[in-house]
Design an enzyme around this catalytic site. Structure first.
Site, PDB file in Angstrom:
ATOM      1  N   CYS A 152      46.806 -11.955  52.370  1.00  0.00           N
ATOM      2  CA  CYS A 152      46.246 -10.645  52.023  1.00  0.00           C
ATOM      3  C   CYS A 152      47.048  -9.933  50.945  1.00  0.00           C
ATOM      4  O   CYS A 152      46.499  -9.164  50.176  1.00  0.00           O
ATOM      5  CB  CYS A 152      46.162  -9.780  53.274  1.00  0.00           C
ATOM      6  SG  CYS A 152      47.719  -9.692  54.162  1.00  0.00           S
ATOM      7  N   GLU A 211      43.875  -3.820  59.437  1.00  0.00           N
ATOM      8  CA  GLU A 211      44.679  -4.434  58.365  1.00  0.00           C
ATOM      9  C   GLU A 211      43.703  -5.274  57.556  1.00  0.00           C
ATOM     10  O   GLU A 211      43.236  -6.308  58.038  1.00  0.00           O
ATOM     11  CB  GLU A 211      45.757  -5.356  58.958  1.00  0.00           C
ATOM     12  CG  GLU A 211      46.695  -4.696  59.934  1.00  0.00           C
ATOM     13  CD  GLU A 211      47.621  -3.706  59.270  1.00  0.00           C
ATOM     14  OE1 GLU A 211      47.848  -3.816  58.053  1.00  0.00           O
ATOM     15  OE2 GLU A 211      48.099  -2.803  59.967  1.00  0.00           O
ATOM     16  N   LYS A 266      41.088 -12.572  70.065  1.00  0.00           N
ATOM     17  CA  LYS A 266      40.075 -13.470  69.505  1.00  0.00           C
ATOM     18  C   LYS A 266      40.584 -14.050  68.196  1.00  0.00           C
ATOM     19  O   LYS A 266      40.606 -13.397  67.164  1.00  0.00           O
ATOM     20  CB  LYS A 266      38.742 -12.757  69.249  1.00  0.00           C
ATOM     21  CG  LYS A 266      37.643 -13.801  69.065  1.00  0.00           C
ATOM     22  CD  LYS A 266      36.458 -13.349  68.290  1.00  0.00           C
ATOM     23  CE  LYS A 266      36.558 -13.488  66.807  1.00  0.00           C
ATOM     24  NZ  LYS A 266      36.774 -14.853  66.285  1.00  0.00           N
ATOM     25  N   GLU A 274      38.825  -9.398  45.894  1.00  0.00           N
ATOM     26  CA  GLU A 274      39.813 -10.259  46.525  1.00  0.00           C
ATOM     27  C   GLU A 274      39.229 -11.670  46.585  1.00  0.00           C
ATOM     28  O   GLU A 274      38.220 -11.906  47.257  1.00  0.00           O
ATOM     29  CB  GLU A 274      40.096  -9.767  47.950  1.00  0.00           C
ATOM     30  CG  GLU A 274      41.121 -10.617  48.649  1.00  0.00           C
ATOM     31  CD  GLU A 274      41.352 -10.213  50.094  1.00  0.00           C
ATOM     32  OE1 GLU A 274      40.364 -10.068  50.833  1.00  0.00           O
ATOM     33  OE2 GLU A 274      42.513 -10.050  50.473  1.00  0.00           O
TER      34      GLU A 274
HETATM   35  P1  NAD Z   1      36.934 -11.882  58.484  1.00  0.00           P
HETATM   36  O1  NAD Z   1      36.872 -10.411  58.366  1.00  0.00           O
HETATM   37  O2  NAD Z   1      35.759 -12.680  58.101  1.00  0.00           O
HETATM   38  O3  NAD Z   1      37.289 -12.323  59.972  1.00  0.00           O
HETATM   39  C1  NAD Z   1      38.402 -11.812  60.652  1.00  0.00           C
HETATM   40  C2  NAD Z   1      38.140 -11.873  62.134  1.00  0.00           C
HETATM   41  O4  NAD Z   1      37.051 -11.006  62.434  1.00  0.00           O
HETATM   42  C3  NAD Z   1      37.758 -13.254  62.652  1.00  0.00           C
HETATM   43  O5  NAD Z   1      38.328 -13.450  63.922  1.00  0.00           O
HETATM   44  C4  NAD Z   1      36.234 -13.148  62.762  1.00  0.00           C
HETATM   45  O6  NAD Z   1      35.678 -14.015  63.725  1.00  0.00           O
HETATM   46  C5  NAD Z   1      36.083 -11.703  63.188  1.00  0.00           C
HETATM   47  N1  NAD Z   1      34.753 -11.132  62.916  1.00  0.00           N
HETATM   48  C6  NAD Z   1      33.835 -11.523  61.990  1.00  0.00           C
HETATM   49  N2  NAD Z   1      32.717 -10.764  62.100  1.00  0.00           N
HETATM   50  C7  NAD Z   1      32.952  -9.870  63.077  1.00  0.00           C
HETATM   51  C8  NAD Z   1      32.189  -8.810  63.632  1.00  0.00           C
HETATM   52  N3  NAD Z   1      30.961  -8.519  63.206  1.00  0.00           N
HETATM   53  N4  NAD Z   1      32.754  -8.064  64.612  1.00  0.00           N
HETATM   54  C9  NAD Z   1      34.002  -8.321  65.048  1.00  0.00           C
HETATM   55  N5  NAD Z   1      34.752  -9.326  64.582  1.00  0.00           N
HETATM   56  C10 NAD Z   1      34.244 -10.088  63.596  1.00  0.00           C
HETATM   57  O7  NAD Z   1      38.222 -12.297  57.652  1.00  0.00           O
HETATM   58  P2  NAD Z   1      38.774 -13.732  57.401  1.00  0.00           P
HETATM   59  O8  NAD Z   1      37.886 -14.370  56.387  1.00  0.00           O
HETATM   60  O9  NAD Z   1      39.020 -14.441  58.681  1.00  0.00           O
HETATM   61  O10 NAD Z   1      40.205 -13.408  56.772  1.00  0.00           O
HETATM   62  C11 NAD Z   1      40.380 -13.110  55.454  1.00  0.00           C
HETATM   63  C12 NAD Z   1      40.505 -11.611  55.264  1.00  0.00           C
HETATM   64  O11 NAD Z   1      41.554 -11.106  56.085  1.00  0.00           O
HETATM   65  C13 NAD Z   1      40.910 -11.272  53.862  1.00  0.00           C
HETATM   66  O12 NAD Z   1      40.162 -10.175  53.405  1.00  0.00           O
HETATM   67  C14 NAD Z   1      42.379 -10.877  53.996  1.00  0.00           C
HETATM   68  O13 NAD Z   1      42.867 -10.019  53.010  1.00  0.00           O
HETATM   69  C15 NAD Z   1      42.407 -10.252  55.336  1.00  0.00           C
HETATM   70  N6  NAD Z   1      43.766 -10.247  55.883  1.00  0.00           N
HETATM   71  C16 NAD Z   1      44.435  -9.059  55.931  1.00  0.00           C
HETATM   72  C17 NAD Z   1      45.743  -9.023  56.395  1.00  0.00           C
HETATM   73  C18 NAD Z   1      46.501  -7.723  56.469  1.00  0.00           C
HETATM   74  O14 NAD Z   1      47.516  -7.676  57.131  1.00  0.00           O
HETATM   75  N7  NAD Z   1      46.046  -6.679  55.832  1.00  0.00           N
HETATM   76  C19 NAD Z   1      46.353 -10.199  56.823  1.00  0.00           C
HETATM   77  C20 NAD Z   1      45.641 -11.390  56.755  1.00  0.00           C
HETATM   78  C21 NAD Z   1      44.328 -11.402  56.282  1.00  0.00           C
END
Ligand code: NAD
Length: 505
Positions: free
Chosen positions: A306, A272, A196, A403
C-alpha cells in the site's frame, strides 16, 4: 547478467520441494476447525503457475454468525477480557514462540498463496509477526486510564476497556503481517475477534489459529472465517453483534465497509486503505542510495504494497543521471520463482491482479507516456511482470493517479521545493511519502508539508512495531502499529464521584 534474469526465457525452475503439506483448510470457530455450514469450498491458487494448491472452506453469513456467537460469548462471559494483563501477555508470548518454531512452513504458505519471496518471509514477515505479538504482550499489563483534574469538587478518572468483539478484514498482500498488526493489539486490549483473511491467501491465517489454540488463547477469542468479500466480509461489516470492524484493503471496499457499519449498528470503523505515495529526490541526494531506494520503493513485494513509492519526483539537476542509473538497475532486477534465493521479485498474487497491472501498462503506453524499461509479462506461465518505469507523465495521467499495486513506477522531474510539495500532495491518497536529501532543514520542512500518515527521510519502508502508520485523505483513518493501534481497540470510560462534603452537591 541477462535482463531480469531467472525467468527471462519463460521457463521457471521448479522449487516444489519447498511446497509444504497443507494441514488446515477448515473454518476456525470456537476453538475447532469446522466445515462451512453449506459445505462449500474455495480454491487457493499458486501464482507461480496458476495451479490449484488447496480447497479451503468457504464461509458466508451463517458461518460468520456462528463465529460472532462464539466471540460474543468469549467476550461477555469468558476469561480473556477479565484476565490480568500480564496473563494475556504471557499467552501472547507463547504464541510468538510457536510462530518462531514454524517459520519455514509459515513462510512457504505465504509464498504459495501470495507469491511472496520465501527468503523475505523467513527473514522478515514471519519473525516480525512474533515480535509484533511480543510488543503488544508487553503492553497488555500497562493499560490504564488517568486521574482527571476536575474543575469542581468531583473526583474523576478514566478507565480503558476493550471495545468488545472485533471483525478484522484483511488483504492478500501481506497475509501474515496484516493478520498480526490487527490481531496482536486487539488481543492485548482484551477483545475477542473474527478474522477474515483475503480469499486469495487464507492458508497462514488458519495455521495461526491452530498456534493460538496451542498457546492457550481461550476458545472463541480468535475465530477465522475464510471466504469471499461480498459474502463473508459483508456479513462482518453489517453484523449487529460486532462492536468494531478493522479493515485493511482498497478504498472502494473500505467505503462499502463504512456504509455497512453505518446502516447496521454504527459499529466503530478503522480503515487502512490504498495509496499512491510520492518519493521526492532532491539534487543533493546520493545517487546510488537514491536509485536503490526508489527501485526498492516500487519493486518490493512486486509493488503489491500500500505504501509503494509509485510516484518518483527527481529534481532537475540530477534527473538525467538518476534516470540512467535507475533504468540500468531495473534491467538487472531479478524476477522469478519466489523460492529461488537469488530472485528479488516473484509473481503477482493472481490472474486478476496480473491482468489489471498489464492493462494499466497498456493504458500508460496509449496515454503517450515514455516506457523506459519493462512493460511486458515475463515467461509463459504464472503471473510475472517486468519491472516497469514510465516517464513523461503528469499527475493527470491515469497511471499516475490510480493505485496500480504492481511493479510500475512513474518517474517525473521537478524544479523547485514548492513544486515538489504541490505535486506530491496532488493525489486523493495520503498514506506515505519519502524524502531524499542531505539537507535536514529542507527534509523537515517538506515532511511537515506533505499530507500523509508516515514520512520517511533518507529511507523507505522503515516500519517498526512502535511506529504507527495509516492514512490521510482517501487512504483511510485509524492507525496500525504502535500504542495508537492498541488504543483503537479500547474505549475510554469516565467515572465521576463527588468529593466528601462537597458544597456543590
Ligand atoms: P480488497 O479491498 O479487494 O479486499 C480486502 C479485504 O476485503 C479482503 O479480505 C476481501 O475479501 C474483503 N472484501 C471485499 N469485498 C468486501 C465487502 N463488500 N465487504 C467486506 N469485505 C470485503 O483489497 P485487496 O485487493 O485484497 O488489497 C489491496 C488493497 O489493500 C490495496 O488498495 C492496498 O493499498 C490496500 N492495502 C492497504 C494497506 C494499509 O495499511 N493502508 C495495507 C495493505 C493493503
Amino acid at each position: 547478467m541477462a535482463e531480469n534474469q531467472s525467468n527471462g526465457n519463460g521457463s521457471l525452475k521448479s522449487y516444489d520441494a519447498h511446497v509444504p503439506e497443507i494441514k488446515f483448510t477448515k473454518l476456525f470457530i470456537n476453538g475447532e476447525f469446522v466445515d462451512s455450514v453449506k459445505g462449500r469450498t474455495l480454491e487457493t491458487i499458486d501464482p507461480r503457475n496458476g495451479q490449484v494448491t488447496a480447497r479451503v472452506a468457504e464461509g458466508d453469513e451463517e458461518d460468520v454468525d456462528l463465529a460472532v456467537k462464539a466471540a460474543r460469548q468469549a467476550f461477555d462471559h469468558g476469561p480473556w477480557p477479565r484476565l490480568p494483563g500480564y496473563q494475556r501477555g504471557r499467552i501472547m508470548s507463547k504464541f510468538a514462540d510457536l510462530i518462531e518454531e514454524n517459520i519455514d512452513e509459515l513462510a512457504a504458505l505465504d509464498t504459495i498463496d501470495a507469491g511472496k519471496l520465501f527468503g523475505m518471509g523467513k527473514a522478515m514477515d514471519i519473525p516480525l509477526a512474533a515480535t509484533c505479538l511480543r510488543y503488544y504482550a508487553g503492553a497488555a499489563d500497562k493499560i490504564h486510564g488517568e486521574v482527571l483534574k476536575m474543575s469542581r469538587e468531583l473526583h474523576g478518572y478514566t478507565l480503558r476497556e476493550p471495545v468488545g468483539v472485533v471483525g478484522h478484514i484483511i488483504p492478500w498482500n501481506f497475509p501474515t503481517t496484516m493478520f498480526f498488526v490487527k490481531v496482536a493489539p486487539a488481543l492485548a486490549a482484551g477483545c475477542t475477534m473474527i478474522v477474515k483473511p483475503a480469499e486469495q491467501t487464507p492458508l497462514s491465517a488458519l495455521f495461526y489459529a491452530h498456534l493460538a489454540k496451542k498457546a492457550g488463547v481461550p476458545d472463541g477469542v480468535i475465530n477465522v472465517i475464510t471466504g469471499f468479500g461480498p459474502t463473508a466480509g459483508a456479513a462482518i461489516s453489517s453484523h449487529m453483534d460486532i462492536d468494531m470492524v478493522s479493515f485493511t484493503g482498497s478504498t472502494e471496499v473500505g467505503r462499502m465497509v463504512m456504509q455497512a457499519a453505518a446502516t447496521s449498528n454504527l459499529k466503530q470503523v478503522s480503515l487502512e486503505l490504498g495509496g499512491k505515495s510520492p518519493l521526492i529526490v532532491f539534487d543533493d541526494a546520493d545517487l546510488d542510495t537514491a536509485t536503490d531506494l526508489a527501485l526498492t520503493g516500487i519493486l518490493f513485494n512486486k509493488g503489491e504494497i500500500c505504501v509503494a513509492g509509485s510516484r518518483v519526483y527527481v529534481q532537475e539537476g540530477i534527473y538525467e543521471e538518476f534516470e540512467k542509473k535507475l533504468v540500468a538497475k531495473a534491467k538487472t532486477w531479478s524476477v522469478g520463482d519466489p523460492f529461488d534465493p537469488n530472485v528479488r521479485q516473484g509473481p503477482q498474487v493472481n490472474k486478476k491482479q496480473f491482468e489489471k497491472i498489464l492493462s494499466y501498462i497498456e493504458h500508460g503506453k496509449r496515454e503517450g507516456a515514455t516506457l523506459l524499461t519493462g512493460g511486458e509479462r515475463m515467461g509463459t506461465e504464472g503471473y510475472y511482470i517486468q519491472p516497469t518505469i514510465f516517464t513523461n507523465v503528469t499527475e493527470d495521467n491515469m497511471i499516475v493517479k490510480d493505485e496500480i499495486f504492481g511493479p510500475v513506477m512513474s518517474l517525473m522531474k521537478f524544479k523547485t521545493v514548492e513544486e515538489a510539495i504541490k505535486r506530491a500532495n496532488d493525489t486523493r491518497y495520503g498514506l506515505a511519502a519519502g524524502i531524499l536529501t542531505k539537507n535536514m532543514d529542507l527534509a523537515n520542512t517538506v515532511s511537515r508539508s506533505i499530507r500523509a500518515g508516515i514520512i520517511w527521510i533518507n529511507c523507505y519502508f522503515a516500519f517498526d512495531n512502535d511506529c504507527p502508520y495509516g492514512g490521510y485523505k482517501m487512504s483511510g483513518f485509524g492507525r496500525d502499529l504502535g500504542l495508537d493501534a492498541l488504543h483503537k481497540y479500547l474505549h475510554v470510560k469516565s467515572i465521576v464521584t463527588p468529593i466528601y462534603n462537597s458544597p456543590w452537591l
